[in-house]
Scaffold this active site. Sequence first.
Site, PDB file in Angstrom:
ATOM      1  N   HIS A 221      -6.359   2.812  -3.985  1.00 51.32           N
ATOM      2  CA  HIS A 221      -6.255   3.067  -2.653  1.00 51.32           C
ATOM      3  C   HIS A 221      -6.587   4.497  -2.161  1.00 51.32           C
ATOM      4  O   HIS A 221      -6.261   5.213  -1.500  1.00 51.32           O
ATOM      5  CB  HIS A 221      -5.032   2.724  -2.219  1.00 51.32           C
ATOM      6  CG  HIS A 221      -4.685   2.883  -0.879  1.00 51.32           C
ATOM      7  ND1 HIS A 221      -5.555   2.098   0.226  1.00 51.32           N
ATOM      8  CD2 HIS A 221      -3.645   3.236   0.076  1.00 51.32           C
ATOM      9  CE1 HIS A 221      -5.049   2.268   1.440  1.00 51.32           C
ATOM     10  NE2 HIS A 221      -3.838   2.938   1.446  1.00 51.32           N
TER      11      HIS A 221
ATOM     12  N   HIS B 135       3.743  -2.073   3.249  1.00 48.90           N
ATOM     13  CA  HIS B 135       3.662  -0.777   2.604  1.00 48.90           C
ATOM     14  C   HIS B 135       4.905  -0.345   2.127  1.00 48.90           C
ATOM     15  O   HIS B 135       6.195  -0.421   2.506  1.00 48.90           O
ATOM     16  CB  HIS B 135       3.361   0.420   3.876  1.00 48.90           C
ATOM     17  CG  HIS B 135       1.980   0.183   4.424  1.00 48.90           C
ATOM     18  ND1 HIS B 135       1.671  -0.646   5.265  1.00 48.90           N
ATOM     19  CD2 HIS B 135       0.963   1.062   4.043  1.00 48.90           C
ATOM     20  CE1 HIS B 135       0.366  -0.480   5.604  1.00 48.90           C
ATOM     21  NE2 HIS B 135      -0.078   0.505   4.964  1.00 48.90           N
TER      22      HIS B 135
ATOM     23  N   HIS C 162      -5.878   9.565  -0.306  1.00 51.64           N
ATOM     24  CA  HIS C 162      -5.559   9.132   1.063  1.00 51.64           C
ATOM     25  C   HIS C 162      -5.734   9.879   2.112  1.00 51.64           C
ATOM     26  O   HIS C 162      -5.008  10.226   3.172  1.00 51.64           O
ATOM     27  CB  HIS C 162      -4.112   8.464   1.069  1.00 51.64           C
ATOM     28  CG  HIS C 162      -3.835   7.457   1.978  1.00 51.64           C
ATOM     29  ND1 HIS C 162      -3.451   7.339   3.446  1.00 51.64           N
ATOM     30  CD2 HIS C 162      -3.851   6.097   1.835  1.00 51.64           C
ATOM     31  CE1 HIS C 162      -3.336   6.437   3.779  1.00 51.64           C
ATOM     32  NE2 HIS C 162      -3.414   5.492   3.059  1.00 51.64           N
TER      33      HIS C 162
ATOM     34  N   ASP D 179       0.953  -1.317  -0.058  1.00 49.76           N
ATOM     35  CA  ASP D 179      -0.097   0.073  -0.076  1.00 49.76           C
ATOM     36  C   ASP D 179       0.711   1.218  -0.068  1.00 49.76           C
ATOM     37  O   ASP D 179       2.086   1.311   0.172  1.00 49.76           O
ATOM     38  CB  ASP D 179      -0.724   0.086   1.323  1.00 49.76           C
ATOM     39  CG  ASP D 179      -2.300  -0.917   1.142  1.00 49.76           C
ATOM     40  OD1 ASP D 179      -2.190  -1.897   0.412  1.00 49.76           O
ATOM     41  OD2 ASP D 179      -2.981  -0.780   1.982  1.00 49.76           O
TER      42      ASP D 179
HETATM   43 ZN   LIG Z   1      -2.857   3.316   3.042  1.00 53.91          ZN
END
Ligand SMILES: [Zn+2]
Length: 267
Positions: free
Chosen positions: A132, A227, A136, A81
Site C-alpha cells: 500500500h 481499514h 501513503h 488497509d
Molecule cells: Zn490507504
Amino acid sequence: MPDSSWRLPPLIRASIVLHGLALALVLAQPGLWPWALGAVVLNHGLVAAVGLWPRSHWLGPNWTGLPAAAAARNEIALTIDDGPDPLVTPQVLDLLDRYGARATFFCIGVKAARYPDLCREIVRRGHAVENHSQHHRHHFSVMGPRGMTRELQAAQDTLAAITGQRPQFFRAPAGLRNPFLDMVLTRLGLRLASWSARGFDTRVGDAAQVAARLLHDLKAGAILLLHDGNAARTDAGVPVILEVLPMVLESAAAAHLRPVTLSQALA
Ligand SMILES: [Zn+2]
C-alpha cells in the site's frame, strides 16, 4: 506473474490518437486551431478525472472484483488497509480466526517497519501482506514515474524483508492514480487491486452504516475494503472495523461465501 510486456492503457492510446487528429486538423485548417486546442484540453481533463475514479479500468488492469473462477468457487475477499496498527490489527486477527476467514492486509511500508512482528503475525495466521506504498503520500496520484517507482519499490523491499514474501498486489493510497502507475506496476510485477464495495470506515464511526454499505449487493467475487489503520471510532470509542467485521463475516457465512486472500483467488 502479470503480463510482462506493458501496453499503453486504452484511454492513453485514445488520447494519443486524439492529439494526432488535433495536429492534423491544425495543419489542414489552421483557422480551426481553437477547436483542436479545446479538444486537447478536454482530453487532459478527462485523463486527470479518470485517475480520481478508483474503480476505473481505463488507465490499465484493475481488480474491482475477483476473477470469474474465484467467484464460481463462492469466494470473496476482505481487504484491510493502512495498517499494521498495534491496537487494532491483533483484534482483527482474532476476529478473522474466530470465523475461519482469510484476509489481505494492504500495509504501509513505514508502519510495517515500525511493527514488523505484527506483520509476521498476519502472515503466520494465513493472511496476506500486500503493498500500500511506503509512505501513503497524499500527493501519490500526482507523482511522476520515478516517484511512484520509489514508493512502490521501497514498500516491496520493506515488506519482503519482514515477511519473507514479495507482495503481488498494490493498492493506491485513497485509490487515486495517474497514467504512469500502470507502467510502474508492470515493471515491478504487481497487480492493481481496488474494490467492489467500501464503507468509508476511516470517516464513518457508525458500524451499522459502514456494514450496510459493504453488504449492500454482497455476492461471490466481491472485494470489500476496510481499514485497521486510521479507523474511525464509534461513539463508545471502539475502532469501527471491530464492530463491522463480525457483521460482515456473519453475512458472508449465511450466504455461503468464503473469504480468501487475493492471491488465493488467483489460484
Ligand atoms: Zn490507504
